[in-house]
Design a protein around this motif. Structure first.
Motif, PDB file in Angstrom:
ATOM      1  N   MET A  26       0.845  -1.203   0.000  1.00 52.40           N
ATOM      2  CA  MET A  26       0.000   0.000   0.000  1.00 52.40           C
ATOM      3  C   MET A  26       0.882   1.256   0.000  1.00 52.40           C
ATOM      4  N   ILE A  27       0.510   2.239  -0.819  1.00 50.61           N
ATOM      5  CA  ILE A  27       1.277   3.488  -0.913  1.00 50.61           C
ATOM      6  C   ILE A  27       0.893   4.403   0.249  1.00 50.61           C
ATOM      7  N   GLU A  28       1.905   4.878   0.970  1.00 49.93           N
ATOM      8  CA  GLU A  28       1.649   5.818   2.064  1.00 49.93           C
ATOM      9  C   GLU A  28       1.149   7.137   1.484  1.00 49.93           C
ATOM     10  N   LYS A  29       0.341   7.824   2.275  1.00 49.39           N
ATOM     11  CA  LYS A  29      -0.221   9.093   1.827  1.00 49.39           C
ATOM     12  C   LYS A  29       0.315  10.242   2.671  1.00 49.39           C
ATOM     13  N   LEU A  30       0.406  11.396   2.038  1.00 54.18           N
ATOM     14  CA  LEU A  30       0.715  12.610   2.775  1.00 54.18           C
ATOM     15  C   LEU A  30      -0.547  13.087   3.485  1.00 54.18           C
ATOM     16  N   PRO A  31      -0.410  14.026   4.435  1.00 54.92           N
ATOM     17  CA  PRO A  31      -1.610  14.601   5.050  1.00 54.92           C
ATOM     18  C   PRO A  31      -2.487  15.249   3.977  1.00 54.92           C
ATOM     19  N   ASP A  32      -3.755  15.461   4.286  1.00 53.98           N
ATOM     20  CA  ASP A  32      -4.670  16.107   3.341  1.00 53.98           C
ATOM     21  C   ASP A  32      -4.199  17.549   3.092  1.00 53.98           C
ATOM     22  N   LEU A  33      -3.824  17.826   1.858  1.00 52.82           N
ATOM     23  CA  LEU A  33      -3.253  19.139   1.518  1.00 52.82           C
ATOM     24  C   LEU A  33      -4.241  20.044   0.786  1.00 52.82           C
ATOM     25  N   ASN A  34      -5.476  19.576   0.570  1.00 55.82           N
ATOM     26  CA  ASN A  34      -6.448  20.367  -0.196  1.00 55.82           C
ATOM     27  C   ASN A  34      -6.757  21.707   0.467  1.00 55.82           C
ATOM     28  N   GLU A  35      -6.851  21.671   1.797  1.00 54.39           N
ATOM     29  CA  GLU A  35      -7.143  22.910   2.538  1.00 54.39           C
ATOM     30  C   GLU A  35      -6.016  23.923   2.351  1.00 54.39           C
ATOM     31  N   TRP A  36      -4.771  23.438   2.345  1.00 54.51           N
ATOM     32  CA  TRP A  36      -3.628  24.340   2.177  1.00 54.51           C
ATOM     33  C   TRP A  36      -3.537  24.853   0.742  1.00 54.51           C
ATOM     34  N   GLU A  37      -3.873  24.015  -0.218  1.00 56.18           N
ATOM     35  CA  GLU A  37      -3.908  24.473  -1.609  1.00 56.18           C
ATOM     36  C   GLU A  37      -4.927  25.602  -1.755  1.00 56.18           C
ATOM     37  N   LEU A  76       3.779  19.540   8.006  1.00 54.31           N
ATOM     38  CA  LEU A  76       4.593  18.683   7.139  1.00 54.31           C
ATOM     39  C   LEU A  76       5.677  17.963   7.934  1.00 54.31           C
ATOM     40  N   LEU A  77       6.395  18.722   8.771  1.00 47.26           N
ATOM     41  CA  LEU A  77       7.503  18.130   9.529  1.00 47.26           C
ATOM     42  C   LEU A  77       7.016  17.073  10.518  1.00 47.26           C
ATOM     43  N   LYS A  78       5.901  17.348  11.196  1.00 50.32           N
ATOM     44  CA  LYS A  78       5.367  16.358  12.140  1.00 50.32           C
ATOM     45  C   LYS A  78       4.946  15.088  11.411  1.00 50.32           C
ATOM     46  N   SER A  79       4.402  15.261  10.209  1.00 50.12           N
ATOM     47  CA  SER A  79       4.018  14.109   9.401  1.00 50.12           C
ATOM     48  C   SER A  79       5.238  13.291   8.984  1.00 50.12           C
ATOM     49  N   MET A  80       6.318  13.980   8.583  1.00 49.01           N
ATOM     50  CA  MET A  80       7.546  13.293   8.183  1.00 49.01           C
ATOM     51  C   MET A  80       8.191  12.566   9.359  1.00 49.01           C
ATOM     52  N   ARG A  81       8.229  13.245  10.500  1.00 47.17           N
ATOM     53  CA  ARG A  81       8.982  12.721  11.636  1.00 47.17           C
ATOM     54  C   ARG A  81       8.276  11.564  12.333  1.00 47.17           C
ATOM     55  N   LYS A  82       6.946  11.552  12.301  1.00 49.75           N
ATOM     56  CA  LYS A  82       6.236  10.480  13.004  1.00 49.75           C
ATOM     57  C   LYS A  82       6.418   9.126  12.320  1.00 49.75           C
ATOM     58  N   LYS A  83       6.906   9.138  11.075  1.00 50.56           N
ATOM     59  CA  LYS A  83       7.162   7.884  10.359  1.00 50.56           C
ATOM     60  C   LYS A  83       8.496   7.256  10.776  1.00 50.56           C
ATOM     61  N   TYR A 141       5.066   9.424  -2.789  1.00 51.62           N
ATOM     62  CA  TYR A 141       3.685   9.302  -2.337  1.00 51.62           C
ATOM     63  C   TYR A 141       2.682   9.462  -3.488  1.00 51.62           C
ATOM     64  N   GLU A 142       3.205   9.563  -4.699  1.00 52.68           N
ATOM     65  CA  GLU A 142       2.368   9.778  -5.879  1.00 52.68           C
ATOM     66  C   GLU A 142       1.430  10.957  -5.643  1.00 52.68           C
ATOM     67  N   ASP A 143       1.998  12.038  -5.107  1.00 60.53           N
ATOM     68  CA  ASP A 143       1.228  13.234  -4.767  1.00 60.53           C
ATOM     69  C   ASP A 143       1.476  14.325  -5.810  1.00 60.53           C
ATOM     70  N   LYS A 144       0.400  15.004  -6.218  1.00 61.93           N
ATOM     71  CA  LYS A 144       0.517  16.044  -7.242  1.00 61.93           C
ATOM     72  C   LYS A 144       0.237  17.445  -6.690  1.00 61.93           C
ATOM     73  N   ILE A 145      -0.191  17.516  -5.448  1.00 56.50           N
ATOM     74  CA  ILE A 145      -0.576  18.812  -4.880  1.00 56.50           C
ATOM     75  C   ILE A 145       0.606  19.522  -4.231  1.00 56.50           C
ATOM     76  N   LEU A 146       1.523  18.767  -3.612  1.00 48.48           N
ATOM     77  CA  LEU A 146       2.607  19.350  -2.823  1.00 48.48           C
ATOM     78  C   LEU A 146       3.471  20.315  -3.645  1.00 48.48           C
ATOM     79  N   LYS A 147       3.807  19.932  -4.873  1.00 46.06           N
ATOM     80  CA  LYS A 147       4.633  20.807  -5.710  1.00 46.06           C
ATOM     81  C   LYS A 147       3.909  22.114  -6.023  1.00 46.06           C
ATOM     82  N   LYS A 148       2.608  22.013  -6.283  1.00 41.30           N
ATOM     83  CA  LYS A 148       1.815  23.214  -6.576  1.00 41.30           C
ATOM     84  C   LYS A 148       1.790  24.143  -5.369  1.00 41.30           C
ATOM     85  N   ILE A 149       1.567  23.564  -4.178  1.00 41.83           N
ATOM     86  CA  ILE A 149       1.550  24.372  -2.952  1.00 41.83           C
ATOM     87  C   ILE A 149       2.920  25.002  -2.714  1.00 41.83           C
ATOM     88  N   THR A 150       3.981  24.233  -2.943  1.00 42.35           N
ATOM     89  CA  THR A 150       5.343  24.743  -2.731  1.00 42.35           C
ATOM     90  C   THR A 150       5.628  25.929  -3.644  1.00 42.35           C
TER      91      THR A 150
END
Length: 236
Positions: free
Chosen positions: A1-12, A174-181, A70-79
Motif C-alpha cells: 500500500m502506498i503511504e499518503k501525505l496529510p490532506d493538503l487540499n485545505e492548504w492548496e 509537514l515536519l510532524k508528518s515526516m517525523r512520526k514515520k 507518495y504519488e502526490d501532485k498537490i505538494l509541488k503546486k503548494i510549494t
C-alpha cells in the motif's frame, strides 16, 4: 500500500485564495521614516529583505523527489505558491526600502549560511531551516512594528506576520508528518538537532538585530523567551 501525505487540499485552497491579496497594501508615499528610525532599522530590514527572497529551485527539486514517493501532485503546486508568497514579502520590503532610500543588500554571511544548509540534502532539512527562520520572523516583525511610528511599515509587518504564521502552521504540519514515520529515537535526535539549530539562529538574530529588538520593546531575555514559546507551540 502506498503511504499518503496529510490532506493538503485545505492548504492548496488557502494559498490560491491568498495569492490574490499579496499586494493589497495602501502605499502612502509621504509616510517616510524619521532619520532616527532609518538609522536604527536600515541594515536590519535590508538583511530580512534579502532573507525573504529565494528563487526556490532547490526546494522545488527536493519537493518533487519527496512527493514522487507518495504519488502526490498537490505538494509541488503548494510549494510553488508558498515560494511566490515569500518572494512577495521580499518585493514589498524592497519597495518600502526604495521609498526610504535604504540600500538593498546583495549578500550577507548569515543569509549565506541558511541557504547553504538548505541546499545540503532533502526536503525535510529544507523545511526545517525555513520554519526556523519563519518562527523567529514572527517576533522580529513584532519588534520592527513597535520600533517605528511609520504606519506603512506597521501595515507591512502585520501582513507578513499573518502570512508567516500560516507558513509556520503549514510547515510544522509537514515536519510532524515526516517525523512520526521515523523510529522514536530518531525523532528525539532530530528534534534536539532542530532545537539546537533554532537556538543558534536565534542567538545570531539577537546579536545582529539588537537595535531593532531593543527599540521594539524587547530585551534579550523576553525576545528569547517569546521565540522559544513560538517554537514549542509549533511542535507541541
Amino acid at each position: 500500500m502506498i503511504e499518503k501525505l496529510p490532506d493538503l487540499n485545505e492548504w492548496e485552497n488557502y494559498f490560491l485564495k491568498n495569492k490574490s491579496s499579496l499586494q493589497k497594501l495602501t502605499w502612502n508615499y509621504e509616510d517616510l521614516l524619521s532619520e532616527e528610525e532609518r538609522n536604527c532599522i536600515s541594515r536590519s530590514i535590508a538583511k530580512f529583505q534579502l532573507g525573504e527572497y529565494s528563487e526556490g529551485q532547490k526546494l522545488i527539486e527536493f519537493c518533487e523527489k519527496y512527493s514522487q514517493k507518495y504519488e502526490d501532485k498537490i505538494l509541488k503546486k503548494i510549494t510553488s505558491l508558498f515560494i511566490k508568497e515569500e518572494q512577495a514579502h521580499s518585493h514589498i520590503l524592497k519597495r518600502f526600502m526604495e521609498l526610504n532610500n535604504i540600500a538593498v543588500l546583495k549578500n550577507d554571511w548569515t543569509d549565506n549560511i541558511f541557504r547553504f544548509i538548505r541546499s545540503l540534502s532533502g526536503y525535510e532539512l529544507s523545511i526545517t531551516v525555513l520554519i526556523t527562520a519563519e518562527i523567529i520572523a514572527l517576533t522580529y516583525y513584532k519588534a520592527l512594528s513597535k520600533a517605528t511610528k511609520n504606519e506603512l511599515l506597521k501595515d507591512i509587518c502585520l501582513k507578513i506576520i499573518e502570512e508567516e504564521r500560516k507558513h509556520v502552521l503549514y510547515e510544522s504540519m509537514l515536519l510532524k508528518s515526516m517525523r512520526k514515520k521515523k523510529m522514536r529515537i530518531a525523532q528525539f535526535f532530530i528534534f534536539v538537532g532542530h532545537k539546537f539549530l533554532f537556538c543558534c539562529s536565534l542567538l545570531l538574530v539577537l546579536i545582529d538585530h539588537r537595535k531593532v529588538i531593543s527599540r521594539g520593546g524587547f530585551n534579550a531575555f523576553s525576545f528569547w523567551a517569546k521565540n522559544i514559546e513560538e517554537f514549542e507551540n509549533a511542535f507541541q
